[in-house]
Design a protein around this motif. Structure first.
Motif, PDB file in Angstrom:
ATOM      1  N   THR A   3      -3.548 -20.342 -13.819  1.00 35.21           N
ATOM      2  CA  THR A   3      -4.599 -19.398 -13.451  1.00 35.21           C
ATOM      3  C   THR A   3      -4.548 -19.117 -11.957  1.00 35.21           C
ATOM      4  N   ARG A   4      -4.373 -20.192 -11.216  1.00 38.93           N
ATOM      5  CA  ARG A   4      -4.376 -20.056  -9.774  1.00 38.93           C
ATOM      6  C   ARG A   4      -3.225 -19.159  -9.284  1.00 38.93           C
ATOM      7  N   SER A   5      -2.013 -19.377  -9.844  1.00 39.77           N
ATOM      8  CA  SER A   5      -0.882 -18.563  -9.396  1.00 39.77           C
ATOM      9  C   SER A   5      -1.072 -17.094  -9.798  1.00 39.77           C
ATOM     10  N   LEU A   6      -1.690 -16.898 -10.987  1.00 41.45           N
ATOM     11  CA  LEU A   6      -1.973 -15.518 -11.400  1.00 41.45           C
ATOM     12  C   LEU A   6      -2.907 -14.848 -10.391  1.00 41.45           C
ATOM     13  N   ARG A   7      -3.929 -15.587 -10.009  1.00 44.56           N
ATOM     14  CA  ARG A   7      -4.891 -15.019  -9.059  1.00 44.56           C
ATOM     15  C   ARG A   7      -4.181 -14.672  -7.738  1.00 44.56           C
ATOM     16  N   ASP A   8      -3.319 -15.553  -7.328  1.00 42.24           N
ATOM     17  CA  ASP A   8      -2.522 -15.289  -6.125  1.00 42.24           C
ATOM     18  C   ASP A   8      -1.757 -13.978  -6.265  1.00 42.24           C
ATOM     19  N   ASP A   9      -1.110 -13.824  -7.391  1.00 43.09           N
ATOM     20  CA  ASP A   9      -0.338 -12.603  -7.634  1.00 43.09           C
ATOM     21  C   ASP A   9      -1.212 -11.366  -7.487  1.00 43.09           C
ATOM     22  N   GLU A  10      -2.381 -11.448  -8.041  1.00 43.45           N
ATOM     23  CA  GLU A  10      -3.264 -10.293  -7.992  1.00 43.45           C
ATOM     24  C   GLU A  10      -3.663  -9.964  -6.557  1.00 43.45           C
ATOM     25  N   LEU A 503       6.387  -4.233  -3.582  1.00 41.35           N
ATOM     26  CA  LEU A 503       5.058  -4.367  -2.978  1.00 41.35           C
ATOM     27  C   LEU A 503       3.953  -4.202  -4.032  1.00 41.35           C
ATOM     28  N   ALA A 504       4.194  -3.295  -4.986  1.00 35.49           N
ATOM     29  CA  ALA A 504       3.193  -3.040  -6.031  1.00 35.49           C
ATOM     30  C   ALA A 504       3.278  -4.092  -7.144  1.00 35.49           C
ATOM     31  N   ASP A 505       4.164  -5.053  -6.978  1.00 35.52           N
ATOM     32  CA  ASP A 505       4.347  -6.151  -7.934  1.00 35.52           C
ATOM     33  C   ASP A 505       4.824  -5.669  -9.305  1.00 35.52           C
ATOM     34  N   VAL A 506       5.729  -4.709  -9.281  1.00 34.64           N
ATOM     35  CA  VAL A 506       6.363  -4.233 -10.516  1.00 34.64           C
ATOM     36  C   VAL A 506       7.804  -4.764 -10.498  1.00 34.64           C
ATOM     37  N   PRO A 507       8.263  -5.360 -11.606  1.00 42.12           N
ATOM     38  CA  PRO A 507       9.630  -5.895 -11.598  1.00 42.12           C
ATOM     39  C   PRO A 507      10.671  -4.803 -11.347  1.00 42.12           C
ATOM     40  N   LEU A 508      11.743  -5.164 -10.630  1.00 41.12           N
ATOM     41  CA  LEU A 508      12.789  -4.196 -10.305  1.00 41.12           C
ATOM     42  C   LEU A 508      13.820  -4.147 -11.435  1.00 41.12           C
ATOM     43  N   GLU A 518      13.939  -6.267   3.012  1.00 41.69           N
ATOM     44  CA  GLU A 518      13.305  -7.537   3.385  1.00 41.69           C
ATOM     45  C   GLU A 518      13.085  -7.647   4.887  1.00 41.69           C
ATOM     46  N   GLU A 519      13.990  -7.009   5.654  1.00 39.62           N
ATOM     47  CA  GLU A 519      13.842  -7.094   7.113  1.00 39.62           C
ATOM     48  C   GLU A 519      12.569  -6.381   7.595  1.00 39.62           C
ATOM     49  N   ALA A 520      11.962  -5.586   6.683  1.00 38.50           N
ATOM     50  CA  ALA A 520      10.742  -4.873   7.056  1.00 38.50           C
ATOM     51  C   ALA A 520       9.491  -5.650   6.651  1.00 38.50           C
ATOM     52  N   LEU A 521       9.664  -6.748   5.923  1.00 38.10           N
ATOM     53  CA  LEU A 521       8.501  -7.399   5.320  1.00 38.10           C
ATOM     54  C   LEU A 521       8.173  -8.733   5.976  1.00 38.10           C
ATOM     55  N   ARG A 527       8.086 -15.052   1.004  1.00 36.89           N
ATOM     56  CA  ARG A 527       8.216 -16.417   0.471  1.00 36.89           C
ATOM     57  C   ARG A 527       7.249 -16.624  -0.696  1.00 36.89           C
ATOM     58  N   ARG A 528       6.055 -16.118  -0.552  1.00 36.70           N
ATOM     59  CA  ARG A 528       5.044 -16.359  -1.590  1.00 36.70           C
ATOM     60  C   ARG A 528       5.195 -15.443  -2.795  1.00 36.70           C
ATOM     61  N   ARG A 529       5.907 -14.371  -2.629  1.00 34.70           N
ATOM     62  CA  ARG A 529       6.039 -13.400  -3.722  1.00 34.70           C
ATOM     63  C   ARG A 529       7.509 -13.117  -3.992  1.00 34.70           C
ATOM     64  N   PRO A 530       8.203 -14.011  -4.735  1.00 40.53           N
ATOM     65  CA  PRO A 530       9.628 -13.776  -5.002  1.00 40.53           C
ATOM     66  C   PRO A 530       9.837 -12.417  -5.680  1.00 40.53           C
ATOM     67  N   ILE A 531      10.997 -11.811  -5.444  1.00 44.86           N
ATOM     68  CA  ILE A 531      11.321 -10.512  -6.055  1.00 44.86           C
ATOM     69  C   ILE A 531      11.548 -10.726  -7.555  1.00 44.86           C
ATOM     70  N   ARG A 532      10.825  -9.962  -8.360  1.00 44.09           N
ATOM     71  CA  ARG A 532      10.983 -10.082  -9.824  1.00 44.09           C
ATOM     72  C   ARG A 532      11.881  -8.961 -10.335  1.00 44.09           C
ATOM     73  N   ARG A 533      12.719  -9.296 -11.295  1.00 47.00           N
ATOM     74  CA  ARG A 533      13.617  -8.289 -11.871  1.00 47.00           C
ATOM     75  C   ARG A 533      13.413  -8.193 -13.375  1.00 47.00           C
ATOM     76  N   CYS A 534      13.816  -7.049 -13.925  1.00 42.59           N
ATOM     77  CA  CYS A 534      13.736  -6.873 -15.370  1.00 42.59           C
ATOM     78  C   CYS A 534      14.997  -6.141 -15.824  1.00 42.59           C
ATOM     79  N   SER A 535      15.161  -5.993 -17.131  1.00 46.54           N
ATOM     80  CA  SER A 535      16.383  -5.371 -17.629  1.00 46.54           C
ATOM     81  C   SER A 535      16.394  -3.881 -17.289  1.00 46.54           C
ATOM     82  N   SER A 536      17.518  -3.258 -17.533  1.00 51.88           N
ATOM     83  CA  SER A 536      17.784  -1.885 -17.123  1.00 51.88           C
ATOM     84  C   SER A 536      16.711  -0.894 -17.551  1.00 51.88           C
ATOM     85  N   SER A 537      16.509   0.098 -16.698  1.00 47.48           N
ATOM     86  CA  SER A 537      15.530   1.137 -17.008  1.00 47.48           C
ATOM     87  C   SER A 537      16.201   2.374 -17.572  1.00 47.48           C
TER      88      SER A 537
END
Ligand SMILES: [Zn+2]
Length: 569
Positions: A3-10, A503-508, A518-521, A527-537
């Protein structure tokens, strides 16, 4: 724990305010910032991250904004220009098998884009979006939010919003200047008044829609910068002599001040909850006066295949005439207009041809392409495989060797195979060779003369360049980083898309070409928000030239607009 990590994500999901200044370049903006004309942009830049932003090849709004829309290169999304570039497409405006000139095909639109769009990914993730004036969005399509379509919307189109009823509820709004206003023949004062008028309307609508709700992603593109710079680039480029423009300089600069005020209003409404991104689809530079004549280039590249039999005799006869052409012209000119003689000469030449080994295409003012005429095309003369590769290498060498007869300097500074520029399923929809001219030169496709270099005054003062701008500011952004111009590690426009999704927390999607900048962030944020990936669009590829236009009239209108803009000859 979960629950806590979910809240963090939000908490960590960032809201995005994306502002496009079409064609903006630090060449102009740096000077305007120094003079205090752009206080808001200067503040965003000082507090955040800024970098030159690489556009697509060619650096033109249709492919560049499509790379922003998809996060992918043109080899994957299939848009290379405002129109289909393949001269053998069923809808290309063919000028016969024997011409060396490849002419545009069908005008593209949002349905031509062969990949998932960022708003589709965000909508699917439940995010609320508003898109205003983004090129390549017409015809509008459903979105979790609203959309007002941008450039390439046919003049007079009734359906230019999603939902459709949004159009009636809007305050007075115009998508762009009308075609006649864009040919730059109107008086300066009138043109500038209209630019400011359209800009004011767009700002008002953007502010009103922004206030409606706390959008997850709000995008508004201002195209006034591009229109202004095509006509008045010399005024804002410190390298140019603008003394003859002094009387309207203040009025031109006022448009930038007005843009900065619009930016200030939006940023103020957004507050700390949003990260702000300001970007351009391409940069700008001075337009060339010297032009490389494609007709003469075709001769030099030896693109023509001569005929046998009587036609060969015609060609021989022509060649004999040619040697004493000057004398004959001099003798005949008082009787027959020279224009007519040139036309007769061109006609004879065409008669003496069986076909062409390749066709030339102008992709942009100073970017050309070569299509090799393989036997896969009707009337093709080059076998695929080794003969194709041999000709391609030969043509690349000949292109690189083209020099200005007056100075001896190379005219073409970069020649590449299409697969070295693009990658993905649409790579074969690009010309076989891409070549880039030195900044001093443009391309002339209508020249009848046999001179290689023509001096034709440009209607436009400015033209597109590859290096645009990116400015980012907000809590997730690393402060006080300014990447210098002409930086080989500068991000590309498709990287902005990956960064927005992150940034919008949508998987890439894994087949995205763009990377998170990353050099802009902020390091802690990353560190707290690892980049999430998903299968091809990737979706089933549509045919770029499929039934994208409702009617022939609609397409004719768009062609007219492109012609006025200088995209079609
Ligand atoms: Zn432009």
């Amino acid at each position: 724990m979960e629950t806590r990590s979910l809240r963090d994500d939000e908490v960590m999901k960032r809201k995005l305010l994306i502002i496009g200044w079409d064609g903006a370049s630090f060449i102009a903006l740096d000077g305007l910032i120094e003079r205090g004309c752009l206080p808001t942009l200067a503040r965003l830049r000082a507090n955040g991250f800024s970098a030159p932003l690489n556009s697509t090849l060619p650096p033109v709004s249709a492919p560049a904004w499509t790379s922003f829309i998809t996060g992918k290169n043109p080899g994957k999304h299939g848009i290379f220009q405002f129109y289909e570039v393949n001269p053998w497409s069923p809808k290309a405006l063919g000028r016969g098998q024997r011409t060396h000139m490849a002419v545009p095909g069908v005008v593209v639109n949002s349905r031509s884009i062969g990949e998932a769009k960022f708003w589709e990914l965000m909508s699917a993730a439940g995010l609320r979006l508003a898109l205003i004036n983004l090129p390549m969005t017409y015809p509008p399509a459903p979105i979790n939010g609203l959309m007002i379509t941008g450039m390439l919307t046919p003049p007079g189109a009734r359906q230019f919003t999603y939902p459709p009823e949004l159009a009636e509820a809007l305050p007075p709004y115009e998508i762009d200047l009308n075609p006649r206003e864009k040919d730059f023949s109107s008086p300066d004062a009138q043109f500038l008044r209209r630019i400011r008028d359209v800009l004011a309307k767009r700002t008002r609508v953007a502010l009103e829609l922004f206030r409606r709700e706390r959008w997850d992603c709000f995008v508004v593109i201002f195209t006034e910068t591009d229109r202004l710079q095509h006509r008045y680039w010399h005024i804002v480029d410190p390298r140019c002599d603008a003394s003859e423009w002094a009387h309207i300089e203040a009025d031109v600069v006022d448009v930038y001040r007005q843009l900065d005020r619009a930016l200030a209003e939006l940023v103020r409404l957004a507050g700390d909850e949003y990260d702000v991104l300001v970007l351009s689809d391409h940069g700008f530079g001075p337009a060339a006066i010297k032009r490389l004549n494609f007709s003469a280039l075709a001769e030099r590249l030896q693109l023509f295949v001569s005929t046998g039999g009587w036609e060969r005799n015609v060609r021989r006869a022509f060649n004999r005439i040619s040697s004493s052409k000057r004398r004959i012209y001099k003798y005949l000119t008082p009787l027959v207009p020279e224009r007519f003689l040139h036309r007769a000469e061109a006609g004879l030449k065409t008669l003496a041809r069986r076909g062409v080994k390749a066709k030339l295409i102008k992709l942009h003012d100073y970017i050309g392409g070569v299509w090799i005429n393989t036997t896969e095309h009707p009337g093709g003369v080059i076998e695929p495989g080794p003969p194709y590769e041999a000709l391609r290498t030969q043509l690349m060498n000949r292109l690189a060797a083209v020099r200005d007869p007056a100075t001896g300097k190379p005219i073409i500074i970069d020649v590449r195979r299409r697969e070295d520029v693009y990658h993905g399923p649409y790579t074969t929809a690009a010309p076989d060779i891409i070549f880039i001219l030195d900044d001093e030169y443009g391309i002339e496709t209508g020249g009848r003369s046999s001179e290689l270099i023509l001096r034709i005054p440009q209607k436009n003062q400015g033209t597109h360049r590859r290096e645009g701008i990116l400015i980012m500011s907000g809590r997730a952004v690393r402060p006080n980083v300014q990447m210098a111009r002409a930086n080989p590690t500068a991000p590309g426009i498709e990287d902005v898309t990956a960064t927005m999704l992150y940034l919008a927390d949508v998987p890439l999607p894994e087949d995205l070409d763009g990377r998170v900048i990353e050099e802009a962030l902020d390091e802690d944020f990353l560190r707290r928000r690892p980049i999430r990936r998903c299968s091809s669009s990737r979706r089933p590829s549509p045919d770029v030239a499929s039934e994208v236009w409702e009617s022939a009239e609609e397409e004719a209108e768009i062609r007219e607009r492109l012609r006025e803009l200088g995209y079609l000859e």
